[in-house]
Design a protein around this motif. Structure first.
Motif, mmCIF file in Angstrom:
data_model
loop_
_atom_site.group_PDB
_atom_site.id
_atom_site.type_symbol
_atom_site.label_atom_id
_atom_site.label_comp_id
_atom_site.label_asym_id
_atom_site.label_seq_id
_atom_site.Cartn_x
_atom_site.Cartn_y
_atom_site.Cartn_z
ATOM 1 N N ALA A 126 0.830 -1.210 0.000
ATOM 2 C CA ALA A 126 0.000 0.000 0.000
ATOM 3 C C ALA A 126 0.859 1.252 0.000
ATOM 4 N N SER A 127 1.569 1.474 -1.074
ATOM 5 C CA SER A 127 2.407 2.659 -1.200
ATOM 6 C C SER A 127 2.528 2.996 -2.677
ATOM 7 N N ALA A 128 2.693 4.288 -2.985
ATOM 8 C CA ALA A 128 2.797 4.719 -4.377
ATOM 9 C C ALA A 128 4.166 4.435 -4.972
ATOM 10 N N ASP A 129 5.186 4.357 -4.102
ATOM 11 C CA ASP A 129 6.540 4.193 -4.621
ATOM 12 C C ASP A 129 7.485 3.850 -3.478
ATOM 13 N N ALA A 130 8.687 3.453 -3.830
ATOM 14 C CA ALA A 130 9.731 3.232 -2.837
ATOM 15 C C ALA A 130 10.217 4.571 -2.295
ATOM 16 N N GLY A 131 10.702 4.544 -1.080
ATOM 17 C CA GLY A 131 11.369 5.706 -0.514
ATOM 18 C C GLY A 131 12.872 5.535 -0.712
ATOM 19 N N LYS A 132 13.609 5.556 0.391
ATOM 20 C CA LYS A 132 15.052 5.330 0.328
ATOM 21 C C LYS A 132 15.321 3.880 0.725
#
Length: 515
Positions: free
Chosen positions: A32-38
């Motif tokens: 449930a996330s739009a994209d990877a972070g770091k």
């Protein structure tokens, strides 16, 4: 030389990928996330990133897969360890024959020293404050590491599990990749980074040389699907095998009706907290903060999310952590009292507060419910929604009056109190972590508890810190969200899953498809 190494790694990963498809050993996961972070483990803070990194990295020790309690700490990269009688000197004997991913060689004591020093450096780590009591880290042999402390640390082994700063990186890989390491992480775990497609997926492949044995799953697609409805449909249609759940009880009840599905409610809970920036008017007035606390109906919030998946919260430390106490001041839900406090503070017509907030669906529905409750007490909460990575950036710049933060930490009171309520952790300071409220009323108790050797006295100090923070209304704890995951019955993780400190199911070398 470095270009040649990276080219060889890429070629090997592509070959592994084609074989995985042929053998039917590909695991698709919906997050449930739009994209990877770091994807550097020493700076990654978001739930989606921590879960992904969990499958790529090891620590000196680990919590037994399927568990979340520090009672289950066991050997990982270290085979054994000893501590001096005063608890200030710890010596770790490392496993031999542990290889870094790709062609970056065998991991040895120098890699561990580099990694832990990197985790303790605020320039390269978001968790440097966790290592403040570390005086030195030395390689005292090719496979021996000595850690010397300036004062005893009750949770030292907890800092060395593969979680936050305890993730061990490989020195040659970090130095070869430079800034690319945040998008091409190299560890020693059962799965290796293969590919990143922005806003689509991160792909991992099996580490065939993993020291515990080659994984049975050969590749993982970690797919970013922020829409709860789209993620559910992909799971029900068989496009994905494992799914991160919507954080409410209706989701659990609905997904349990999907044939051949396992639904798990995992420890630890992420505690949702409303942090009130006490340096920004009108929240610099304690009466206004008290009004906010009385306006929030915790029992209604638990009902909103579901009693089977949610626990009410009253203390600054989550329930279940060593040092937790519920013997603190309780701000009962009382709208009229909230209005009276605002009037006493000089705001008879109410106040307007502003919050920068993530667009993650589970968190967004929570802040919208809080917004509705506050409105009844003439507290207008204006929400500025931003993408999740931007949310983390902005709140750390001290840009928001109100910060809704949902987090789990290593389950000892010291970690939570230090990161969220010690003055040394105030955002936009040189030692910043996640003290969004600028709380500084319990530094003495937090620091004293950290070095207290008598367990009863330590518990008392932690309780006093929680009482002071609650009375000052630095924040308003709302509830603990347990972790909701589901997967197809054909996927056998190889362990009983009761919890996971990294908030994702344990996908290890033991995981496999049964047909």
């Amino acid at each position: 030389m470095r270009t040649s190494i990276l080219t060889s790694v890429t070629s090997a990963l592509l070959l592994t990928s084609s074989l995985a498809y042929a053998d039917g050993t590909t695991l698709n996961i919906g997050m449930a996330s739009a994209d990877a972070g770091k994807l550097d483990p020493h700076v990654a803070t978001t739930t989606p990133d921590k879960g992904l990194l969990h499958w790529m990295f090891n620590g000196l020790v680990r919590i037994k897969p399927g568990q979340a309690s520090p009672a289950f700490i066991e050997a990982d990269l270290a085979e054994s360890w000893t501590a001096s009688e005063d608890g200030l000197v710890w010596t770790f004997q490392l496993r031999q024959g542990v290889d870094c991913h790709g062609e970056f060689g065998e991991l040895d004591a120098n890699d561990v020293v580099f990694s832990l020093n990197r985790a303790a450096n605020k320039e390269t780590s978001g968790f440097a404050n966790d290592f403040k009591a570390v005086s030195s880290i030395e390689a005292t042999g090719e496979y021996e590491v000595k850690i010397t402390l300036s004062e005893p640390v009750p949770s030292l082994l907890g800092l060395l599990v593969p979680y936050h700063g305890g993730n061990i990186v490989c020195q040659d890989a970090v130095e070869a990749l430079g800034d690319q390491f945040q998008r091409r992480p190299i560890g020693t775990g059962p799965f290796m980074f293969a590919e990143y497609q922005p806003q689509q997926y991160v792909k991992l492949v099996a580490n065939e040389d993993y020291f515990r044995g080659a994984p049975k799953i050969k590749e993982i697609y970690y797919r970013y699907i922020p829409s709860d409805a789209s993620r559910d449909l992909a799971f029900q249609s068989g496009e994905i095998d494992m799914i991160y759940g919507k954080q409410d009880q209706t989701w659990v009840e609905r997904i349990r009706q999907v044939p051949d599905t396992t639904v798990t409610v995992m420890e630890p809970g992420e505690m949702s907290v409303i942090h009130l920036n006490m340096t920004m008017p009108p929240l610099d007035n304690k009466l206004v903060r008290q009004a906010v606390a009385h306006a929030i109906d915790r029992s209604a919030m638990v009902q909103f999310k579901g009693e089977a998946v949610t626990r009410g919260a009253v203390s600054p430390v989550p329930e279940g952590y060593l040092g937790f106490t519920d013997d603190v001041m309780v701000y009962d839900h009382d709208v009229e009292k909230s209005k009276a406090l605002l009037a006493e503070a000089g705001f008879p017509d109410g106040v307007t507060l502003k919050t920068i907030h993530t667009t993650l669906p589970g968190m967004l529905t929570t802040i919208e419910a809080v917004q509705a409750l506050l409105k009844q007490a003439n507290i207008n909460l204006e929400i500025e929604p931003v993408e999740h990575a931007t949310f983390h950036q902005r709140i750390r710049e001290d840009a928001s009056q109100v910060v809704h933060y949902s987090a789990a930490r290593f389950p000892i009171a010291d970690v939570y109190l230090t990161q969220f309520y010690h003055s040394g952790s105030i955002v936009s300071t040189p030692t910043a972590i996640t003290n969004f409220s600028h709380c500084a009323v319990a530094d003495k108790e937090i620091e004293a508890a950290r070095v207290e050797q008598n367990p009863d006295e330590q518990m008392l100090l932690w309780a006093q810190a929680q009482q002071k923070i609650t009375e000052e209304v630095c924040s308003v704890p709302i509830y603990q969200n347990l972790q909701l995951w589901a997967w197809k019955d054909s996927l056998d993780l190889g362990v009983e899953v009761k919890g996971s400190l990294n908030l994702s199911p344990p996908i290890t070398e033991l995981a496999s498809f049964t047909n």
